[in-house]
Design a protein around this motif. Structure first.
Motif, short mmCIF file in Angstrom:
data_model
loop_
_atom_site.label_atom_id
_atom_site.label_comp_id
_atom_site.label_asym_id
_atom_site.label_seq_id
_atom_site.Cartn_x
_atom_site.Cartn_y
_atom_site.Cartn_z
N VAL A 213 0.86 -1.19 0.00
CA VAL A 213 0.00 0.00 0.00
C VAL A 213 0.89 1.23 0.00
N ARG A 214 1.18 1.78 -1.17
CA ARG A 214 2.13 2.87 -1.30
C ARG A 214 1.49 4.25 -1.26
N HIS A 215 0.28 4.38 -1.73
CA HIS A 215 -0.29 5.72 -1.93
C HIS A 215 -0.51 6.49 -0.65
N ILE A 216 -0.50 5.82 0.50
CA ILE A 216 -0.71 6.52 1.77
C ILE A 216 0.62 6.97 2.39
N GLU A 217 1.73 6.65 1.74
CA GLU A 217 3.04 6.99 2.27
C GLU A 217 3.52 8.34 1.75
N PRO A 218 4.42 9.00 2.47
CA PRO A 218 4.87 10.34 2.09
C PRO A 218 5.75 10.35 0.84
N LYS A 219 5.73 11.46 0.14
CA LYS A 219 6.64 11.68 -0.98
C LYS A 219 8.03 11.99 -0.42
N ALA A 220 9.03 12.07 -1.30
CA ALA A 220 10.41 12.39 -0.90
C ALA A 220 10.94 11.44 0.17
N HIS A 221 10.52 10.20 0.11
CA HIS A 221 11.02 9.13 0.98
C HIS A 221 11.48 7.96 0.12
N ILE A 222 12.43 7.20 0.65
CA ILE A 222 12.86 5.96 0.01
C ILE A 222 12.07 4.80 0.60
N VAL A 223 11.44 4.04 -0.26
CA VAL A 223 10.71 2.84 0.16
C VAL A 223 11.65 1.66 -0.07
N ALA A 224 12.16 1.09 1.00
CA ALA A 224 13.18 0.05 0.90
C ALA A 224 12.57 -1.34 0.71
N LEU A 225 13.03 -2.02 -0.33
CA LEU A 225 12.68 -3.40 -0.59
C LEU A 225 13.97 -4.21 -0.55
N TYR A 226 13.86 -5.52 -0.37
CA TYR A 226 15.08 -6.33 -0.45
C TYR A 226 14.92 -7.38 -1.54
N ALA A 227 16.04 -7.77 -2.12
CA ALA A 227 16.07 -8.60 -3.33
C ALA A 227 15.43 -9.97 -3.11
N LYS A 228 14.75 -10.43 -4.16
CA LYS A 228 14.11 -11.75 -4.14
C LYS A 228 14.34 -12.42 -5.49
N GLY A 229 14.19 -13.75 -5.55
CA GLY A 229 14.38 -14.45 -6.82
C GLY A 229 15.80 -14.29 -7.32
N LYS A 230 15.96 -14.14 -8.64
CA LYS A 230 17.28 -13.99 -9.25
C LYS A 230 17.96 -12.69 -8.85
N ALA A 231 17.18 -11.72 -8.38
CA ALA A 231 17.73 -10.42 -8.03
C ALA A 231 18.76 -10.51 -6.90
N ILE A 232 18.69 -11.55 -6.08
CA ILE A 232 19.62 -11.70 -4.96
C ILE A 232 21.06 -11.78 -5.46
N LYS A 233 21.25 -12.38 -6.63
CA LYS A 233 22.61 -12.54 -7.17
C LYS A 233 22.92 -11.52 -8.26
N ASP A 234 22.08 -10.52 -8.41
CA ASP A 234 22.29 -9.53 -9.46
C ASP A 234 23.59 -8.74 -9.23
N SER A 235 24.34 -8.52 -10.30
CA SER A 235 25.58 -7.74 -10.22
C SER A 235 25.59 -6.62 -11.24
N SER A 236 24.44 -6.31 -11.82
CA SER A 236 24.35 -5.29 -12.86
C SER A 236 24.41 -3.88 -12.31
N GLY A 237 24.11 -3.73 -11.02
CA GLY A 237 24.01 -2.42 -10.42
C GLY A 237 22.59 -2.06 -10.05
N PHE A 238 21.62 -2.80 -10.59
CA PHE A 238 20.22 -2.54 -10.27
C PHE A 238 19.96 -2.69 -8.77
N VAL A 239 20.45 -3.79 -8.21
CA VAL A 239 20.28 -4.03 -6.77
C VAL A 239 21.38 -3.32 -6.00
N ILE A 240 21.00 -2.62 -4.96
CA ILE A 240 21.95 -1.82 -4.17
C ILE A 240 22.61 -2.70 -3.11
#
Length: 240
Positions: A213-240
């Motif tokens: 539920v994103r629309h109730i959250e403030p602007k100018a904030h970082i919404v932190a997610l953590y990698a799942k699936g193949k993204a866990i091993k990503d080395s392209s730079g997409f995943v921080i």
């Protein structure tokens, strides 16, 4: 291609949307085949952002081949039989409204579960012969939301909320800069949950895995997610 009547939206089908029920929201998500997997490009900046390979398409139920095939078929139907596709999508939203009402919850609709289409520009003619500029106009009392890598989307319907999707890939940096300057709410994917910082790019960080539920959250904030699936091993730079 003639698209037979099938459900297009999944309602509360993943862990994050189920969490939304606890705070009064019933969520329907449309999952298409991302990037150009279907033969049609639905994520125009995916290759620049380097998110085409580690896409959430490989996470959860999307990791199963039958699910992937179904999403490819949906995507082809959107481009090749749009009139019927839109009618089926309307029926699904109406179904979601009825279910949400029974549960005494608010309906949320996310049209880009694994795509990045400018839905504000997708017009259609409803079965009653009336022209609509987009689905938000057809359902003015429904809250729509999406994540996007397109930072310059303007003139959005009032009931369509966007969260910018950050990428750490160098080729995407100018788009991140645009979103930051516009004080957008920004979702960012970190490799491990334990490494999520309290601030990022000069903005406060809030958790994005407590619900979708994103629309109730403030602007100018970082919404932190953590990698799942193949993204866990990503080395392209997409995943921080």
């Amino acid at each position: 291609m003639t698209f037979k009547r099938k459900e297009l939206l999944g309602f509360n089908t993943n862990a994050k949307t189920v969490k939304g029920e606890k705070i009064g929201f019933y969520t329907g998500i449309l999952y298409l085949a991302p990037s150009d997997i279907s033969g049609y490009q639905v994520c125009p900046l995916a290759k620049l952002a380097k998110c085409d390979k580690p896409c959430l398409y490989t996470a959860g139920r999307g990791a199963f081949n039958a699910i992937q095939i179904a999403r490819i078929n949906k995507t082809k139907a959107f481009f090749e039989d749009k009139a019927n596709f839109m009618l089926n999508l309307i029926k699904d939203i109406e179904k979601g409204l009825r279910a949400a009402k029974k549960l005494n919850q608010e309906l949320l609709i996310r049209l880009n579960g694994t795509s990045d289409i400018k839905w504000e520009n997708v017009d259609f003619i409803d079965f009653d012969g009336k022209h609509y500029n987009n689905l938000m106009e057809r359902f003015p009392n429904v809250q729509f939301y999406d994540y996007t890598k397109i930072a310059n989307r303007k003139d959005l319907p009032k009931n369509y909320d966007l969260t910018f999707s950050y990428s750490g890939a160098q080729s995407f940096s100018k788009y991140n800069d645009i979103a930051i300057k516009q004080n957008m709410r920004i979702a960012a994917v970190f490799r491990f949950e334990k490494d999520i910082p309290s601030t990022f790019q000069g903005m406060p960080v809030i958790s994005g895995d407590n619900s979708d539920v994103r629309h109730i959250e403030p602007k100018a904030h970082i919404v932190a997610l953590y990698a799942k699936g193949k993204a866990i091993k990503d080395s392209s730079g997409f995943v921080i």
